[in-house]
Design a protein around this motif. Structure first.
Motif, PDB file in Angstrom:
ATOM      1  N   PRO A 160       1.543  53.985 -39.091  1.00  0.00           N
ATOM      2  CA  PRO A 160       0.526  52.934 -39.096  1.00  0.00           C
ATOM      3  C   PRO A 160       0.638  51.993 -40.295  1.00  0.00           C
ATOM      4  O   PRO A 160       0.243  50.842 -40.210  1.00  0.00           O
ATOM      5  N   LEU A 161       1.205  52.486 -41.406  1.00  0.00           N
ATOM      6  CA  LEU A 161       1.378  51.662 -42.603  1.00  0.00           C
ATOM      7  C   LEU A 161       2.867  51.602 -42.937  1.00  0.00           C
ATOM      8  O   LEU A 161       3.383  52.478 -43.620  1.00  0.00           O
ATOM      9  N   ALA A 179      -4.486  55.591 -44.377  1.00  0.00           N
ATOM     10  CA  ALA A 179      -4.626  55.746 -42.925  1.00  0.00           C
ATOM     11  C   ALA A 179      -4.780  57.234 -42.663  1.00  0.00           C
ATOM     12  O   ALA A 179      -4.040  58.049 -43.210  1.00  0.00           O
ATOM     13  N   VAL A 183      -8.333  53.227 -41.010  1.00  0.00           N
ATOM     14  CA  VAL A 183      -7.683  52.577 -42.152  1.00  0.00           C
ATOM     15  C   VAL A 183      -8.756  52.163 -43.151  1.00  0.00           C
ATOM     16  O   VAL A 183      -9.784  51.598 -42.770  1.00  0.00           O
ATOM     17  N   ASN A 241     -11.670  50.345 -40.923  1.00  0.00           N
ATOM     18  CA  ASN A 241     -11.707  50.087 -39.483  1.00  0.00           C
ATOM     19  C   ASN A 241     -10.983  51.215 -38.778  1.00  0.00           C
ATOM     20  O   ASN A 241     -10.066  51.814 -39.327  1.00  0.00           O
ATOM     21  N   THR A 242     -11.414  51.508 -37.562  1.00  0.00           N
ATOM     22  CA  THR A 242     -10.747  52.512 -36.742  1.00  0.00           C
ATOM     23  C   THR A 242     -10.038  51.815 -35.597  1.00  0.00           C
ATOM     24  O   THR A 242     -10.623  50.971 -34.914  1.00  0.00           O
ATOM     25  N   PHE A 243      -8.783  52.167 -35.409  1.00  0.00           N
ATOM     26  CA  PHE A 243      -7.953  51.611 -34.346  1.00  0.00           C
ATOM     27  C   PHE A 243      -7.726  52.708 -33.317  1.00  0.00           C
ATOM     28  O   PHE A 243      -7.040  53.687 -33.592  1.00  0.00           O
ATOM     29  N   ARG A 281       0.129  49.362 -34.610  1.00  0.00           N
ATOM     30  CA  ARG A 281       0.730  48.994 -35.894  1.00  0.00           C
ATOM     31  C   ARG A 281       0.551  47.496 -36.155  1.00  0.00           C
ATOM     32  O   ARG A 281       0.232  47.075 -37.265  1.00  0.00           O
ATOM     33  N   ILE A 330      -3.095  46.794 -37.065  1.00  0.00           N
ATOM     34  CA  ILE A 330      -3.373  47.223 -38.440  1.00  0.00           C
ATOM     35  C   ILE A 330      -2.782  46.220 -39.422  1.00  0.00           C
ATOM     36  O   ILE A 330      -3.427  45.840 -40.405  1.00  0.00           O
ATOM     37  N   THR A 331      -1.580  45.735 -39.163  1.00  0.00           N
ATOM     38  CA  THR A 331      -0.938  44.745 -40.039  1.00  0.00           C
ATOM     39  C   THR A 331      -1.763  43.461 -40.096  1.00  0.00           C
ATOM     40  O   THR A 331      -1.954  42.877 -41.166  1.00  0.00           O
ATOM     41  N   TYR A 372      -4.998  43.236 -39.572  1.00  0.00           N
ATOM     42  CA  TYR A 372      -6.214  43.582 -40.303  1.00  0.00           C
ATOM     43  C   TYR A 372      -5.959  43.559 -41.811  1.00  0.00           C
ATOM     44  O   TYR A 372      -6.740  42.995 -42.576  1.00  0.00           O
TER      45      TYR A 372
END
Length: 162
Positions: free
Chosen positions: A14-15, A36, A52, A66-68, A106, A109-110, A112
């Motif tokens: 995720p990161l 994360a 995250v 935030n939750t993905f 991913r 998240i990027t 965000y």
């Protein structure tokens, strides 16, 4: 063989550029620390997505989180999302059968994290004048000439009248 959190974080990534440590993945983005972790699902030992958090390195204050969800970002196939509650083991199995698709999550998240990347540090304007013992002075003068005990008692306060 049981699958651990580090294995799942390496699969989901995720990161990008992050390091899996314990039950989370950590990454540095400028003066920010991003974490994360797997978000708990509705059943014990299941996970619904990735949570995250963004924290300022210098103050430790959380800027956002935030939750993905796996389902919202189609990380797991729609046909299995209602039938399966993601665990560490079946996330690994989905990866081995090429049914795990972390790219949309991913990317989300990027995007965000990009909101926080260009944030300038908070600017706090210091006052240019201060009031000490009823006397207005510049900050510099107040710091170089602090009031003494005699100057504080030299002019007694007037009694209040109603």
């Amino acid at each position: 063989m049981a699958v651990d959190h580090a294995t799942v974080f390496n699969l989901l990534a995720p990161l990008p550029g992050g390091v899996a440590v314990g039950h989370q993945q950590l990454a540095r983005r400028g003066d920010l620390i991003v974490t994360a972790e797997l978000a708990n699902g509705t059943h014990f030992g299941t996970y619904s997505g990735i949570r995250v958090r963004i924290v300022r390195h210098d103050t430790g204050s959380e800027l956002g989180s935030n939750t993905f969800d796996f389902e919202s970002h189609r990380t797991i196939p729609p046909r299995t999302s209602g039938q399966m509650h993601p665990t560490l083991d079946n996330l690994d199995q989905l990866h081995k059968s090429e049914h795990l698709h972390p790219e949309p999550m991913r990317q989300a998240i990027t995007q965000y994290l990009a909101v926080f990347a260009d944030s300038p540090p908070a600017q706090v304007k210091a006052p240019s004048r201060v009031r000490i013992n009823g006397r207005a002075d510049t900050v510099q003068a107040a710091l170089t000439n602090p009031p003494t005990a005699t100057s504080a008692t030299a002019s007694p306060a007037k009694p209040r009248t109603r």
